[in-house]
Design an enzyme around this catalytic site. Structure first.
Site, short mmCIF file in Angstrom:
data_model
loop_
_atom_site.label_atom_id
_atom_site.label_comp_id
_atom_site.label_asym_id
_atom_site.label_seq_id
_atom_site.Cartn_x
_atom_site.Cartn_y
_atom_site.Cartn_z
CG ASP A 1 -0.16 0.03 2.53
OD1 ASP A 1 0.77 -0.78 2.69
OD2 ASP A 1 -0.50 0.86 3.39
CD GLU B 1 4.32 0.89 6.99
OE1 GLU B 1 5.19 1.21 7.81
OE2 GLU B 1 3.91 1.66 6.08
#
Length: 487
Positions: A101, A164
């Site tokens: 991400d 994250e």
């Protein structure tokens, strides 16, 4: 055969294999960058739910495709994460923790943030350094060893995290289902090696706004919005104000222009229907290093402090912000400017702000010293906030981690870095950034940024130097080899 293969795995042999795969590595990173893997809401599909949205799921599928093409083992853990395995199943597993991400792209890019363009030996795009570039480097490090015929005596597992940047719920789910590797590193910081990470707090400072009674004249703040993520320096902030006398807007425009010139900042204003819109622009940067950016929320709040609104609560909140936060990056005026010998000063960043007729709220990201606790920070903070009738909504806590410089993992990784770079002066670091090294025991952060590299994580025009990416891949391959060649 194992001993014979091991004998040829010098850094020269490893780097030669990395160079051989250069073109396919760059193409793989281009393809991954072209996927907008920013966290979205949960999506339900016939094959199951996608907890972080379609873009992030597409990135996971992309890595699955790369893994299967190279005949690595791949496993998807209910779309919350996944892993790529190299080598036989063994009692001990070395892990490499990466994430697919990215933070939102922000504004004012000179290149398509999801284009994967190569210009002057740089590959541009969101995630090139954080953390898609390092994920690809780690994958091709595994591929280089496999191509050389190396068979690790400990299983190597590339763990693919999916959120994250926004909360780690995916990693928590993954670890609960699968368990953590026994030791390893995360390529999501800096070289030469990270032996400590400050604690991280994310919270909202909130004030409920009283409804105005009998006040219908004067300047009113209709709304304010700034920033896109807690762990980014806000690069824009916008306020909408109203006045019953539209002639007042001409005076407001003059004030904006005077402030802009006096402070040398970027601001715009315009009439929008019966309202007046004021926008401040800053420079995005990673929330762990806010000194490298310019916070648009602070600019806008500073300007709004020169005005008088008809709602006392609005004036009070703006006054609080400017007196106790303003442009400070260490929390000094909130009495939380802590520091220690091991990790230095507390880092303070305002990532987002929101105000409407009901509520005023700022989202704060703090990196606190490794010898402190979150309770100590909050206790000191509340002594200031309570005087303003302000509350806190806690959202994230990541406790600090710290390894001594003579810890075996740090020593090994430092040796590898020094042999590949010739740099024997740079010492292990303690950082304000937060990485997946906190997610499991026995993990440290390791690269990919080299000493002297320009900081581009979370900034516009994020890029990776292609030769630096190749060098990092060689270091990672050597690290995998040395950490797994013995049972």
């Amino acid at each position: 055969m194992q001993n014979k293969v091991s004998e040829i795995l010098t850094k020269e042999a490893i780097n030669a294999q990395i160079e051989k795969n250069k073109d396919s590595m760059i193409d793989a990173l281009k393809g991954l960058i072209q996927i907008k893997s920013v966290k979205e809401g949960e999506v339900s599909t016939p094959s199951g739910k996608l907890p972080f949205g379609r873009g992030i799921h597409e990135a996971l599928l992309y890595m699955e495709g790369l893994a299967r093409k190279e005949e690595f083992q791949f496993e998807n853990i209910d779309n919350y994460g996944g892993h790529i395995d190299f080598g036989p199943k063994t009692d001990e597993t070395m892990g490499i923790l990466v994430h697919l991400d990215v933070v939102p792209e922000g504004s004012d890019w000179d290149y398509d943030p999801y284009g994967g363009e190569v210009v002057d030996s740089r590959l541009y795009g969101r995630g090139t350094t954080d953390d898609k570039g390092p994920a690809i480097a780690a994958f091709y490090a595994m591929k280089a060893l496999k191509d050389l015929g190396y068979i690790p005596k400990k299983r190597v597992r590339l763990v693919l995290g999916l959120d994250e940047e926004t909360g780690w719920s995916g990693m928590e789910y993954y670890l609960d289902k699968v368990g953590a590797p026994d030791f390893g590193f995360t390529p999501d910081a800096e070289f030469p090696a990270i032996h400590g990470e400050k604690g991280i707090l994310v919270f909202d400072i909130v004030k409920k706004l009283s409804k105005t009674v009998g006040l219908s004249k004067g300047l009113a703040l209709s709304s304010l919005k700034g920033g896109t993520a807690a762990n980014m320096v806000a690069d824009y902030a916008r306020a909408v104000v109203k006045h019953e006398d539209v002639n007042e807007y001409a005076l407001l425009k003059e004030k904006v222009q005077e402030y802009r010139l006096a402070k040398n900042v970027r601001m715009q204003c315009k009439l929008t229907g019966k309202s007046f819109e004021i926008t401040a622009y800053g420079l995005s940067a990673h929330g762990a290093r806010p000194e490298q950016g310019v916070n648009a929320i602070s600019i806008l709040m500073d300007f709004l402090g020169t005005l008088t609104f008809r709602e006392d609560d609005v004036n009070d909140f703006i006054s609080f912000f400017n007196i106790h936060i303003g442009f400070e990056l260490d929390g000094k005026s909130l009495s939380i400017d802590f520091s220690d010998r091991e990790s230095g000063k507390l880092v303070f960043n305002v990532g987002m702000a929101h105000m409407d007729k009901n509520e005023a709220r700022v989202t704060v990201n703090i990196r606190y010293p490794v010898t402190m606790t979150d309770e100590e920070v909050y206790d000191a903070l509340m002594k200031t906030l309570s005087a303003y009738d302000l509350g806190i909504i806690k959202t994230t806590l990541q406790k600090p981690i710290y390894f001594s410089v003579d810890h075996p993992m740090i020593v090994t990784l430092m040796d590898i870095y020094r042999e590949h770079t010739g740099d024997r002066d740079t010492q292990p670091l303690v950082i304000a950034g937060g990485t997946y090294a906190r997610a499991a025991n026995g993990f440290v952060a390791y690269g990919p940024a080299f000493p002297g590299d320009k900081e581009v994580m979370h900034q516009k025009n994020e890029y990776v130097e292609i030769d630096r990416l190749l060098k990092a891949a060689g270091i990672y391959a050597d690290a995998i080899y040395r950490l797994t060649k013995d049972a």
